[in-house]
Write a protein that holds these residues in place. Structure first.
Motif: not given
Length: 282
Positions: A99-120
């Motif tokens: 989130c810090d890396t792209i905080s000032q990116h012009p298209k920050r509004r296009n990004y949704l920071a997600a973490h689905p807690i799933a896997g094997t």
């Protein structure tokens, strides 16, 4: 809906299966540094087309399912190449640095920071399974920084895949996930290491191993390529959890040396409360 998935392994491939099932109009485009993985994904029907970063301007949704260190490197480039109405979300296990890396990116509004807690514990396109995300928690960070109409698109995807949504700031996410996910993987890796080093004759390990050992060490089969960057990005929180965990192990060892099995019994009995906390979680 044109969905581009970057990283066609367990996570990305499982997204592909479920999105194709949930959205009849969805076309899945795969991007992966391994052409072998892309060919496998095509053969398995996970993706409809092989693609590349040069075609990201066609995407309606981009899902990033690669190790977190690589995500940090390429996410700005992904945002540079998408059109204004494209949603980008990732599935990474750490969120603060990303989130810090792209905080000032012009298209920050296009990004949704997600973490689905799933896997094997398995990896690769062949590990992808249907309904991996059904009933699982998906943690969303900094949702207010994503354009509302793109939030809606993301939530529609998550809803159709059967996820539960939790909202959290990146710092809290990284701290809490260190306890409930990262520590368990370290414990599993180190248990496996201890047994392998102690039992030089592998036949003895497998002949004597019961279901308890198998379930505890299961996560040691996870991909080091995925987990090493996670530990690196969440270093401070992981060290804090390790210090607490090691202190508990030292206390247990002390009680053993003192033959204080009444206290050991009490500690285990108190910890049995975790059964109620985890009830219903698979």
């Amino acid at each position: 809906m044109k969905v581009f998935i970057i990283g066609i392994g367990l996570i990305g491939g499982s997204f592909a299966i479920d999105i194709k099932a949930a959205f009849n109009e969805a076309k899945i485009y795969g991007i992966d540094r391994s052409d072998e993985n892309l060919e496998k994904a095509l053969g398995l029907g996970l993706i409809d087309h092989k693609s590349s970063f040069d075609e990201l301007d066609k995407a309606d949704v981009v899902i990033v399912a690669i190790p977190v260190d690589t995500t940090v490197e390429i996410l700005p480039m992904i945002l540079d190449n998408i059109h204004d109405d494209c949603l980008v979300f990732d599935a990474g296990s750490t969120k603060g640095k990303l989130c810090d890396t792209i905080s000032q990116h012009p298209k920050r509004r296009n990004y949704l920071a997600a973490h689905p807690i799933a896997g094997t514990e398995f990896s690769g396109p062949q590990a992808a399974i249907a309904n991996l995300y059904r009933g699982k928690t998906n943690i969303i960070c900094e949702v207010e920084k994503t354009a509302f109409k793109l939030q809606e698109r993301g939530m529609e995807i998550f809803s159709r895949l059967g996820m539960r949504i939790r909202y959290m700031d990146p710092s809290s996410h990284d701290k809490h996930i260190a306890y409930v996910s990262h520590l368990s993987h370290i414990s599993s890796f180190m248990l496996g290491k201890t047994v392998i080093e102690k039992e030089k004759n592998e036949r003895d390990i497998f002949d004597m191993a019961g279901s308890g050992f198998a379930s505890t060490v299961r996560l040691a089969k996870s991909s080091p390529a995925m987990w090493t960057p996670i530990f690196k990005h969440n270093k401070n929180n992981v060290i804090e959890t390790l210090e607490e965990y090691i202190a508990n192990l030292e206390q247990f060892k002390k009680l053993m040396k003192e033959d204080n099995f009444d206290e050991i019994y009490k500690e285990m009995e108190d910890t049995n409360h975790i059964k109620a906390i985890l009830k219903g979680i698979t």
